[in-house]
Design an enzyme around this catalytic site. Structure first.
Site, mmCIF file in Angstrom:
data_model
loop_
_atom_site.group_PDB
_atom_site.id
_atom_site.type_symbol
_atom_site.label_atom_id
_atom_site.label_comp_id
_atom_site.label_asym_id
_atom_site.label_seq_id
_atom_site.Cartn_x
_atom_site.Cartn_y
_atom_site.Cartn_z
ATOM 1 N N PHE A 3 0.832 -1.201 0.000
ATOM 2 C CA PHE A 3 0.000 0.000 0.000
ATOM 3 C C PHE A 3 0.867 1.252 0.000
ATOM 4 O O PHE A 3 1.817 1.367 0.780
ATOM 5 C CB PHE A 3 -0.874 0.055 1.262
ATOM 6 C CG PHE A 3 -1.993 -0.930 1.287
ATOM 7 C CD1 PHE A 3 -3.254 -0.587 0.836
ATOM 8 C CD2 PHE A 3 -1.781 -2.219 1.773
ATOM 9 C CE1 PHE A 3 -4.295 -1.501 0.865
ATOM 10 C CE2 PHE A 3 -2.821 -3.140 1.810
ATOM 11 C CZ PHE A 3 -4.079 -2.780 1.353
ATOM 12 N N ASP A 4 0.511 2.196 -0.857
ATOM 13 C CA ASP A 4 1.023 3.548 -0.721
ATOM 14 C C ASP A 4 0.431 4.119 0.573
ATOM 15 O O ASP A 4 -0.543 3.586 1.110
ATOM 16 C CB ASP A 4 0.590 4.367 -1.943
ATOM 17 C CG ASP A 4 0.976 5.824 -1.850
ATOM 18 O OD1 ASP A 4 2.129 6.105 -1.471
ATOM 19 O OD2 ASP A 4 0.126 6.688 -2.149
ATOM 20 N N LEU A 5 1.000 5.202 1.074
ATOM 21 C CA LEU A 5 0.505 5.805 2.319
ATOM 22 C C LEU A 5 -0.348 7.035 2.061
ATOM 23 O O LEU A 5 -1.560 7.026 2.249
ATOM 24 C CB LEU A 5 1.693 6.145 3.229
ATOM 25 C CG LEU A 5 1.373 6.800 4.578
ATOM 26 C CD1 LEU A 5 0.378 5.967 5.377
ATOM 27 C CD2 LEU A 5 2.659 7.038 5.369
#
Length: 215
Positions: free
Chosen positions: A7-9
């Site tokens: 996941f990107d943040l």
């Protein structure tokens, strides 16, 4: 062996626009640089900071490092707390963590990313939080993903993010990808990068992950 979901943040798990934009304004003010319009300010969110500074202001490497220092000065004290978790994220992570190994792969400095994930109470869902270093050798998303995969022992699966950098970084690492429209990107940007799937909401992600992994 579980497969990995990265996941990107910013713009994928959290709406961090307030803290990021205030940090950018502080940085530009300290550097005596003009503050651009809102659309241009938002373009800072996603790519490495130095890259955007070089593009918009043609700063030298030394000037960009100085600007980056001002950004981190504000962010470390204030900006890191100026964010919110998107609705449904904890439930979505709880759902996927039953089947997959979850990890964060962000262009944000890893030291800040770890503090944020801990501060918003999501640490229990992730096998690792991987981000940029502080000296600029690992700042682009493609390099962060490579780094994350090297640390994780399970087989790679899919990258989820809101900007083209997430999708292109996944492709460079032979990963499938899912773009999300509730973050800081837009449909045209994501569609051009050609992820396997684009979703509009957090709630769609569990089904999208399973669908992409069946392709």
């Amino acid at each position: 062996m579980k497969k990995v979901v990265l996941f990107d943040l910013d713009g994928t798990l959290t709406d961090s626009s307030e803290g990021i934009l205030k940090s950018i304004r502080y940085m530009l003010t300290k550097m005596i640089l003009p503050i651009p319009d809102e659309e241009t300010l938002h373009s800072f969110i996603g790519p490495p900071l130095r890259e955007t500074l070089h593009h918009l202001y043609e700063l030298t490497d030394q000037e960009a490092r100085q600007a980056e220092g001002f950004y981190r000065e504000y962010f470390a004290e204030h900006g890191i707390q100026q964010l919110s978790v998107y609705d449904g994220v904890a439930e979505m992570l709880g759902n996927l963590s039953k089947e997959y190994t979850l990890a964060v792969a962000t262009s944000k400095p890893e030291v800040f990313a770890r503090q944020i994930i801990e501060g918003i109470g999501l640490t229990k869902y992730f096998a690792g939080v991987f981000g940029a270093d502080l000296i600029g050798e690992r700042s682009k998303k493609v390099d962060v993903i490579t780094y994350a995969l090297a640390q994780l022992k399970d087989s790679a699966a899919v990258m989820i993010g809101d900007r083209k950098f997430d999708i292109l970084g996944a492709k460079a690492n032979q990963l499938r990808s899912i773009g999300v429209l509730y973050g800081f990107g837009h449909y045209e940007e994501l569609a051009e990068a050609q992820p396997e799937k684009i979703v509009k909401t957090v709630e769609e992600l569990p089904a999208a992950v399973r669908e992409v992994l069946r392709m």
